[in-house]
Design an enzyme around this catalytic site. Structure first.
Site: not given
Length: 472
Positions: A247, A281
């Site tokens: 991720e 993110c």
């Protein structure tokens, strides 16, 4: 000042290597812990391998009950956990409370999913060779899971490794960020009290050399990493035969359609761009607004940005505080300077004081500028006009990342086109790409990752299907 022992194979330990954790906001000492070395790592792996078969036979209701015990203990210690996150990460405390609530939800979902591990019945008589035969597919734990969690969501992103592993029946060894380990070490205390079997979970702050064993050790079956693309893809290349879930980062894009409400979109983009100083993110980094409403959108965004309160992360009114360290603030300042030198204009912000970087809005940027083409991971957003939706889609897709994208529109046709054509892991309608709830599949394409989180989806990567064929 509290001491936080590491959690190794069900025991709380101190080592010969102390680690001080200081607040990025004012450098005050928050707490002390210790770094695990090779001996502690081997102890954790040995215990994980030893308990693997016991976990295999542990009933689903027992795993679920342990996770629900943890949920209740976390609710009791909600304020303690939020305070630790705010202090160690300089995350404004109101966002820290939100992270704790999400981590609680992550473990709650894991408790539910632990009881839902299903299988599949297969009729095999599709051809004559399958006459009088039937198949049963059952999911089994893959083995020991290695998890590596980042600093920006120290509790919840660790929970996305720990919760699915426990629900799946996999032992797990977690390396938290050495910048922000205290909240997850407090979580370790709660996990111990919740009844996690000894050896099933180890939480080990480690230096990079020791932590790299999670990547290269053939005894681990799964590696789950959240962090930067450069580090993640290098890990995958060196991980051998283990499953690798990545991720990673992105430069998330937003499209504001001509029929969207520009005021509503701007207010939502404000949070997406500047929450936790953009150290997310799926931080909203690039916004493409239809030219007909571009001026109104930017005026609202600039005005709302001016109203953000900077200050102490422990103040419930604070919107934005220090970045994780001054080096990253300097990097962001340099990227802004590079963009301005290349012709971009600053609409708001642009100044730095120590590790605090003002929330900054740029326009006149290009894809070859770092603030557009790379992951800025700071409080910077680029706002540009477009003329047609096809153009906007091309602009979002132009680059190396593909985590999530947001689209503001009331047109079903535009929604469908965005879903079909945007090269991302998730398309969020009438909200920013920063939107995430913890049971949904979350992950990216291109350089933004491989595999998915979201408890059930993470569990699939931590388990293996096994087929039984038998006569009837």
């Amino acid at each position: 000042m509290e001491l936080y022992e590491i959690f190794c194979a069900g025991r709380f330990l101190r080592t010969a290597t102390p680690l001080e954790i200081r607040s990025p906001y004012d450098q005050d000492l928050v707490g002390r812990t210790w770094l695990a070395g090779h001996a502690e790592y081997e102890m954790a792996v040995g215990a994980a391998l030893a308990i693997r078969h016991r976990l295999l036979s542990q009933p689903a209701h027992e795993r679920s009950a342990i996770l629900m015990n943890l949920v209740e203990l976390m609710k009791t210690d909600r304020e303690v956990l939020a305070r630790l996150i705010a202090l160690e990460a300089a995350k404004p405390v109101r966002y820290a409370f939100g992270e704790v609530d999400r981590a609680i939800q992550t473990f709650f979902v894991a408790a539910e999913e632990a009881r839902r591990i299903g299988g599949e019945y297969l009729g095999l008589d599709w051809t004559p060779a399958g006459n009088r035969k039937e198949g049963l597919v059952k999911w089994f734990p893959a083995g020991v899971v290695g998890g590596i969690a980042p600093f920006n969501f120290p509790l919840n992103l660790a929970s996305h490794k720990l919760g699915p592993a426990i629900a799946s029946g996999c032992p797990v060894i977690l390396k938290p960020s050495t910048r922000t380990p205290l909240s997850v070490l407090h979580l370790a205390r709660l996990m111990h009290d919740a009844g996690v079997p000894e050896g099933a979970v180890s939480i080990l702050p480690m230096d990079r050399r020791t932590g790299d064993l999670l990547v290269t050790d053939y005894r681990l079956a799964v590696l789950s990493f959240t962090g930067s693309p450069a580090v993640g893809w290098d890990m995958k290349a060196r991980a051998g035969r283990k499953k690798v879930v990545l991720e990673l980062g992105g430069n998330a894009g937003v499209i504001v359609d001509e029929i969207a409400d520009p005021d509503m979109a701007a207010i939502k983009c404000l949070s997406g761009a500047f929450a936790y100083s953009g150290q997310v993110c799926i931080h909203t980094q690039r916004i493409f607004v239809h030219r007909s409403i571009f001026r109104q959108f930017t005026e609202v965004l600039v005005n709302e940005t001016a109203g953000l309160k900077q200050g102490n992360p422990m103040d419930i009114q604070t919107d934005i505080s220090a970045m994780i360290d001054e080096a990253n603030a300097i990097r962001v300042e340099d990227w802004i300077g590079e963009a301005v030198g290349g012709g971009a204009r600053i609409l708001a912000g642009g100044n730095r004081k120590g590790s605090y970087m003002e929330p900054t809005i740029l326009t006149g940027t290009r894809q070859d500028m770092k603030v557009c083409g790379l992951e800025v991971f700071g409080p910077v957003v680029c706002v540009e006009p477009y003329d047609g939706f096809d153009e906007a889609v091309r602009l979002v897709n132009n680059g190396r990342y593909g985590l999530q994208a947001g689209v503001f529109t009331d047109s079903l046709a535009v929604m469908n086109q965005a879903f079909e054509q945007l090269e991302v892991g998730g398309v969020i309608i009438n909200d920013v790409p920063t939107f995430r709830v913890d049971h949904m599949p979350y992950g990216g394409v291109k350089e933004s990752g491989s595999g998915r989180e979201g408890v059930r989806y993470a569990m699939q990567d931590m388990m293996e299907p096994r087929l039984l064929v038998k006569p009837f």
